[in-house]
Scaffold this motif. Structure first.
Motif, PDB file in Angstrom:
ATOM      1  N   ASP A 137       2.991 -41.196   0.513  1.00  0.00           N
ATOM      2  CA  ASP A 137       1.590 -41.345   0.915  1.00  0.00           C
ATOM      3  C   ASP A 137       0.726 -41.519  -0.338  1.00  0.00           C
ATOM      4  O   ASP A 137       0.696 -40.659  -1.210  1.00  0.00           O
ATOM      5  CB  ASP A 137       1.152 -40.100   1.690  1.00  0.00           C
ATOM      6  N   PHE A 138       0.007 -42.616  -0.420  1.00  0.00           N
ATOM      7  CA  PHE A 138      -0.764 -42.899  -1.647  1.00  0.00           C
ATOM      8  C   PHE A 138      -1.902 -41.925  -1.878  1.00  0.00           C
ATOM      9  O   PHE A 138      -2.403 -41.826  -2.988  1.00  0.00           O
ATOM     10  CB  PHE A 138      -1.209 -44.370  -1.690  1.00  0.00           C
ATOM     11  N   SER A 174       3.003 -45.786   0.566  1.00  0.00           N
ATOM     12  CA  SER A 174       2.598 -46.076   1.932  1.00  0.00           C
ATOM     13  C   SER A 174       1.112 -45.747   2.070  1.00  0.00           C
ATOM     14  O   SER A 174       0.615 -44.795   1.455  1.00  0.00           O
ATOM     15  CB  SER A 174       3.419 -45.219   2.889  1.00  0.00           C
ATOM     16  N   LEU A 175       0.386 -46.515   2.869  1.00  0.00           N
ATOM     17  CA  LEU A 175      -1.069 -46.353   2.926  1.00  0.00           C
ATOM     18  C   LEU A 175      -1.576 -45.606   4.153  1.00  0.00           C
ATOM     19  O   LEU A 175      -2.764 -45.325   4.254  1.00  0.00           O
ATOM     20  CB  LEU A 175      -1.743 -47.722   2.836  1.00  0.00           C
ATOM     21  N   GLY A 176      -0.676 -45.318   5.088  1.00  0.00           N
ATOM     22  CA  GLY A 176      -1.138 -44.618   6.288  1.00  0.00           C
ATOM     23  C   GLY A 176      -0.079 -44.644   7.357  1.00  0.00           C
ATOM     24  O   GLY A 176       1.001 -45.207   7.162  1.00  0.00           O
TER      25      GLY A 176
END
Lengths: 200, 200
Positions: A137-138, A174-176
């Protein structure tokens, strides 16, 4: 510096395409045009500290790579059609010949026949990130101010491309919880970088 | 439900515009087309839990309002041109007559002559947010699952519109240290809502 590399697996590599049919006959060039807009546009200006590479891998003569340098850009508008016209203009200047070095097309936009590995080499030294659903998770990662983000178009990199990228030790982010369009990913990265590195 | 209301102050209100010139003669209809894309598109599908209202206030016959309902949408593609064609199609069905109620154009898309106040009333009961640079940092706010977000186009709401919105007690939210395009704001709101309300 923020750098983005977007790989257009089917994006047309000649200037012979119709500006009114970007999503089909131009090999999803609409995705790349929106990536340009997401990379550079603020409400009242251009992000100067951004370099965007588009890697075009469709027919008839791949690879073609375009480089957009924010500090030099002129004549860029946020709509897809005018951006695609700038891409077409660049493609028209890079015919059949091998042009490995960057050839200036319009201010801030250059074209070459560099492949993914060459472009990644050009982005060194910087911290590499690969945007992919299966990553960390970014939100939990502090992004380096000098970063290169690598993205696919409507699909991720293929196995061979991922192997090339692996040599540059990317962090996979990963952005979401949902799978997003690539231009939306660029917007999210910018917002996080703005918050971390720009004073209110 | 997530609702977005985007106010297009100059957006053309007749079907008599050129799809190849959205940003100029169509009164920045390109912004509204990108707002549609940002509101609905996931990588491999449409967000069903979204309703988007576009309020068109340009010449020759304002107001015209369009409603896009995610759960009913068909024939929507992410490129600006095809979205603008759907908007033009809706406008062609709403001629000079007063059509206050929603008139279905294509699946999921309706048109009316409702104004801002009527649209806001339709969004009740929900929590209202106004996206504007001078607001609270949205990272510090827990967004309600049943929300309505109000945005301008390339400018904020004018004084009169803000007065109308004030009756709905909106929380004014800022999205970051820089001034962003409206479609990018929608992307950021979606990501925060996804993180708060969708399980990984």
């Amino acid at each position: 510096m923020r750098r983005f590399i977007v790989v257009g697996h089917r994006a047309v590599t000649s200037a012979d395409f119709n500006l009114s049919d970007l999503s089909s006959s131009a090999g999803r060039l609409d995705i790349l045009a929106r990536a340009v807009s997401a990379s550079f546009f603020l409400s009242h200006g251009i992000r100067k500290d951004v370099v965007l590479y588009l890697l075009l891998l469709g027919e008839p003569s791949p690879p073609k790579s375009l480089r957009f340098v924010g500090s030099d850009l002129k004549y860029l508008n946020p709509d897809e059609r005018s951006t695609a016209a700038l891409i077409r203009n660049a493609l028209s200047k890079c015919g059949g010949e091998e042009k490995v070095e960057w050839l200036r097309s319009t201010p801030g936009i250059s074209i070459s026949t560099k492949n993914l590995k060459c472009i990644l080499e050009e982005c060194k030294p910087s911290t590499f990130y690969y945007l992919k659903e299966s990553g960390y998770d970014f939100k939990e990662v502090n992004l380096s101010q000098d970063s290169t983000f690598v993205l696919g178009d409507d699909s991720d990199l293929n196995e061979e491309e991922e192997k090339i990228l692996d040599f540059f030790n990317p962090t996979v982010l990963s952005l979401g919880p949902l799978s997003l369009h690539k231009e939306h990913c660029i917007t999210l990265v910018h917002n996080k970088m703005d918050r971390e590195h720009i004073q209110h």
